[in-house]
Scaffold this motif. Structure first.
Motif, PDB file in Angstrom:
ATOM      1  N   ILE A  49      93.039 -29.927 -65.388  1.00  0.00           N
ATOM      2  CA  ILE A  49      94.151 -30.425 -66.213  1.00  0.00           C
ATOM      3  C   ILE A  49      95.193 -31.093 -65.321  1.00  0.00           C
ATOM      4  N   LYS A  50      95.565 -30.414 -64.232  1.00  0.00           N
ATOM      5  CA  LYS A  50      96.583 -30.953 -63.325  1.00  0.00           C
ATOM      6  C   LYS A  50      96.101 -32.245 -62.662  1.00  0.00           C
ATOM      7  N   ALA A  51      94.876 -32.227 -62.139  1.00  0.00           N
ATOM      8  CA  ALA A  51      94.362 -33.411 -61.428  1.00  0.00           C
ATOM      9  C   ALA A  51      94.218 -34.598 -62.373  1.00  0.00           C
ATOM     10  N   ARG A  52      93.691 -34.373 -63.574  1.00  0.00           N
ATOM     11  CA  ARG A  52      93.522 -35.463 -64.546  1.00  0.00           C
ATOM     12  C   ARG A  52      94.872 -36.067 -64.936  1.00  0.00           C
ATOM     13  N   THR A  53      95.872 -35.198 -65.169  1.00  0.00           N
ATOM     14  CA  THR A  53      97.195 -35.669 -65.584  1.00  0.00           C
ATOM     15  C   THR A  53      97.782 -36.616 -64.547  1.00  0.00           C
ATOM     16  N   ILE A  54      97.719 -36.231 -63.288  1.00  0.00           N
ATOM     17  CA  ILE A  54      98.293 -37.061 -62.222  1.00  0.00           C
ATOM     18  C   ILE A  54      97.453 -38.322 -62.020  1.00  0.00           C
ATOM     19  N   TYR A  55      96.130 -38.187 -62.050  1.00  0.00           N
ATOM     20  CA  TYR A  55      95.259 -39.351 -61.867  1.00  0.00           C
ATOM     21  C   TYR A  55      95.525 -40.400 -62.956  1.00  0.00           C
ATOM     22  N   GLU A  56      95.669 -39.947 -64.191  1.00  0.00           N
ATOM     23  CA  GLU A  56      95.920 -40.884 -65.301  1.00  0.00           C
ATOM     24  C   GLU A  56      97.239 -41.633 -65.119  1.00  0.00           C
ATOM     25  N   LYS A  57      98.220 -40.996 -64.493  1.00  0.00           N
ATOM     26  CA  LYS A  57      99.509 -41.646 -64.268  1.00  0.00           C
ATOM     27  C   LYS A  57      99.476 -42.595 -63.074  1.00  0.00           C
ATOM     28  N   LEU A  58      98.644 -42.292 -62.082  1.00  0.00           N
ATOM     29  CA  LEU A  58      98.626 -43.086 -60.843  1.00  0.00           C
ATOM     30  C   LEU A  58      97.582 -44.201 -60.845  1.00  0.00           C
ATOM     31  N   GLY A  59      96.400 -43.924 -61.378  1.00  0.00           N
ATOM     32  CA  GLY A  59      95.371 -44.958 -61.441  1.00  0.00           C
ATOM     33  C   GLY A  59      94.307 -44.866 -60.353  1.00  0.00           C
ATOM     34  N   GLU A  61      93.493 -46.271 -57.574  1.00  0.00           N
ATOM     35  CA  GLU A  61      93.659 -46.356 -56.115  1.00  0.00           C
ATOM     36  C   GLU A  61      93.885 -44.995 -55.472  1.00  0.00           C
ATOM     37  N   TYR A  62      93.902 -43.955 -56.291  1.00  0.00           N
ATOM     38  CA  TYR A  62      94.239 -42.624 -55.792  1.00  0.00           C
ATOM     39  C   TYR A  62      93.097 -41.644 -56.003  1.00  0.00           C
ATOM     40  N   LEU A  63      93.024 -40.702 -55.088  1.00  0.00           N
ATOM     41  CA  LEU A  63      92.141 -39.555 -55.215  1.00  0.00           C
ATOM     42  C   LEU A  63      93.082 -38.364 -55.370  1.00  0.00           C
ATOM     43  N   VAL A  64      92.964 -37.658 -56.474  1.00  0.00           N
ATOM     44  CA  VAL A  64      93.903 -36.575 -56.771  1.00  0.00           C
ATOM     45  C   VAL A  64      93.198 -35.229 -56.605  1.00  0.00           C
ATOM     46  N   ILE A  65      93.862 -34.362 -55.856  1.00  0.00           N
ATOM     47  CA  ILE A  65      93.357 -33.007 -55.622  1.00  0.00           C
ATOM     48  C   ILE A  65      94.338 -32.039 -56.251  1.00  0.00           C
ATOM     49  N   SER A  66      93.820 -31.047 -56.936  1.00  0.00           N
ATOM     50  CA  SER A  66      94.704 -29.992 -57.414  1.00  0.00           C
ATOM     51  C   SER A  66      94.023 -28.656 -57.213  1.00  0.00           C
ATOM     52  N   ASP A  67      94.859 -27.647 -57.213  1.00  0.00           N
ATOM     53  CA  ASP A  67      94.374 -26.298 -56.966  1.00  0.00           C
ATOM     54  C   ASP A  67      94.966 -25.402 -58.038  1.00  0.00           C
ATOM     55  N   ASP A  68      94.163 -24.525 -58.573  1.00  0.00           N
ATOM     56  CA  ASP A  68      94.713 -23.450 -59.385  1.00  0.00           C
ATOM     57  C   ASP A  68      94.171 -22.181 -58.775  1.00  0.00           C
ATOM     58  N   SER A  69      95.057 -21.260 -58.526  1.00  0.00           N
ATOM     59  CA  SER A  69      94.626 -20.062 -57.825  1.00  0.00           C
ATOM     60  C   SER A  69      95.446 -18.879 -58.286  1.00  0.00           C
ATOM     61  N   GLY A  70      94.946 -17.722 -57.950  1.00  0.00           N
ATOM     62  CA  GLY A  70      95.665 -16.508 -58.316  1.00  0.00           C
ATOM     63  C   GLY A  70      94.934 -15.285 -57.821  1.00  0.00           C
ATOM     64  N   ILE A  71      95.540 -14.152 -58.113  1.00  0.00           N
ATOM     65  CA  ILE A  71      94.997 -12.872 -57.674  1.00  0.00           C
ATOM     66  C   ILE A  71      94.533 -12.095 -58.903  1.00  0.00           C
ATOM     67  N   SER A  72      93.434 -11.389 -58.744  1.00  0.00           N
ATOM     68  CA  SER A  72      92.875 -10.605 -59.844  1.00  0.00           C
ATOM     69  C   SER A  72      92.615  -9.177 -59.383  1.00  0.00           C
ATOM     70  N   LEU A  73      92.980  -8.231 -60.231  1.00  0.00           N
ATOM     71  CA  LEU A  73      92.746  -6.820 -59.942  1.00  0.00           C
ATOM     72  C   LEU A  73      91.788  -6.256 -60.981  1.00  0.00           C
ATOM     73  N   PRO A  74      90.584  -5.825 -60.576  1.00  0.00           N
ATOM     74  CA  PRO A  74      89.663  -5.227 -61.534  1.00  0.00           C
ATOM     75  C   PRO A  74      90.282  -4.056 -62.308  1.00  0.00           C
ATOM     76  N   ILE A  75      91.151  -3.272 -61.655  1.00  0.00           N
ATOM     77  CA  ILE A  75      91.783  -2.129 -62.320  1.00  0.00           C
ATOM     78  C   ILE A  75      92.673  -2.562 -63.488  1.00  0.00           C
ATOM     79  N   LEU A  76      93.092  -3.850 -63.462  1.00  0.00           N
ATOM     80  CA  LEU A  76      93.927  -4.403 -64.546  1.00  0.00           C
ATOM     81  C   LEU A  76      93.122  -5.391 -65.398  1.00  0.00           C
ATOM     82  N   ASP A  77      91.808  -5.195 -65.437  1.00  0.00           N
ATOM     83  CA  ASP A  77      90.924  -6.083 -66.195  1.00  0.00           C
ATOM     84  C   ASP A  77      91.061  -7.546 -65.769  1.00  0.00           C
ATOM     85  N   GLY A  78      91.302  -7.768 -64.475  1.00  0.00           N
ATOM     86  CA  GLY A  78      91.373  -9.125 -63.942  1.00  0.00           C
ATOM     87  C   GLY A  78      92.765  -9.723 -63.905  1.00  0.00           C
TER      88      GLY A  78
END
Length: 196
Positions: A49-59, A61-78
């Motif tokens: 979602i993030k990469a597409r949004t920026i790519y659509e605005k820039l066009g 000539e650009y290569l857009v990289i995005s990252d989505d990350s986070g921490i998960s705890l099995p004891i909290l169901d992820g």
């Protein structure tokens, strides 16, 4: 082809610039600051979602990289999972999220428990869309130790270590982090696309 990082997170931008040998520009340097609604149900869908949004605005000539990350705890169901950046609510700080997770562990009476970080890196260019993943496993503890890194780093002890990411040197983190693992997989794709 210029490489643009689709994040406003200064910690992520610093890590990407450190890990990438190429010049990486934050999207806000080109487009100004604005929020992107991340309403996907996986790390991969939010990264796209993030990469597409920026790519659509820039066009093309650009290569857009995005990252989505986070921490998960099995004891909290992820949890916090894809909600890691807003675990304590909307508009909160990294410290708010960190202390909310510590508080949740204390409420459960848990001093340490297995956890893992996930990083999904999306790459969008005129040649298509790609997503790679990286993981880092370890344990979270019910206290914050160290002031390096960002997010939940001060409470996360990677497998094979006895210090938190908040205590470990950046050079160590650069080698073992979930983002570093994903970036290793992303770099050949980025080089291939730049060479086209």
């Amino acid at each position: 082809m210029r490489i643009v990082l689709a994040t406003g997170n200064k910690g992520k931008l610093r890590e990407f610039k450190h890990m990438c040998q190429d010049e990486v520009v934050a999207f806000s340097d080109l487009l100004g600051e604005f929020d992107i609604v991340e309403d996907g149900d996986t790390f991969a869908s939010n990264a796209l979602i993030k990469a597409r949004t920026i790519y659509e605005k820039l066009g093309e000539e650009y290569l857009v990289i995005s990252d989505d990350s986070g921490i998960s705890l099995p004891i909290l169901d992820g949890a916090p999972g894809i909600y890691s950046a807003r675990y304590a609510g909307v508009g909160v700080t990294d410290k708010d999220n960190l202390y909310k997770l510590i508080e949740t562990m204390k409420e459960k009476g848990v001093r340490a428990t297995p956890a893992y970080y996930t990083a999904a890196i999306a790459i969008v260019s005129k040649y298509g869309e790609y997503v790679v993943h990286g993981w880092m496993h370890g344990d979270v503890i019910d206290e914050a130790r160290g002031n390096k890194g960002f997010g939940y780093d001060p409470m996360f002890i990677p497998a094979g270590f006895d210090k938190t990411l908040g205590e470990l040197d950046d050079d160590v983190k650069k080698k073992i982090s979930h983002r570093a693992q994903a970036l290793k997989l992303a770099q050949p794709i980025i080089q291939m696309l730049k060479g086209k």
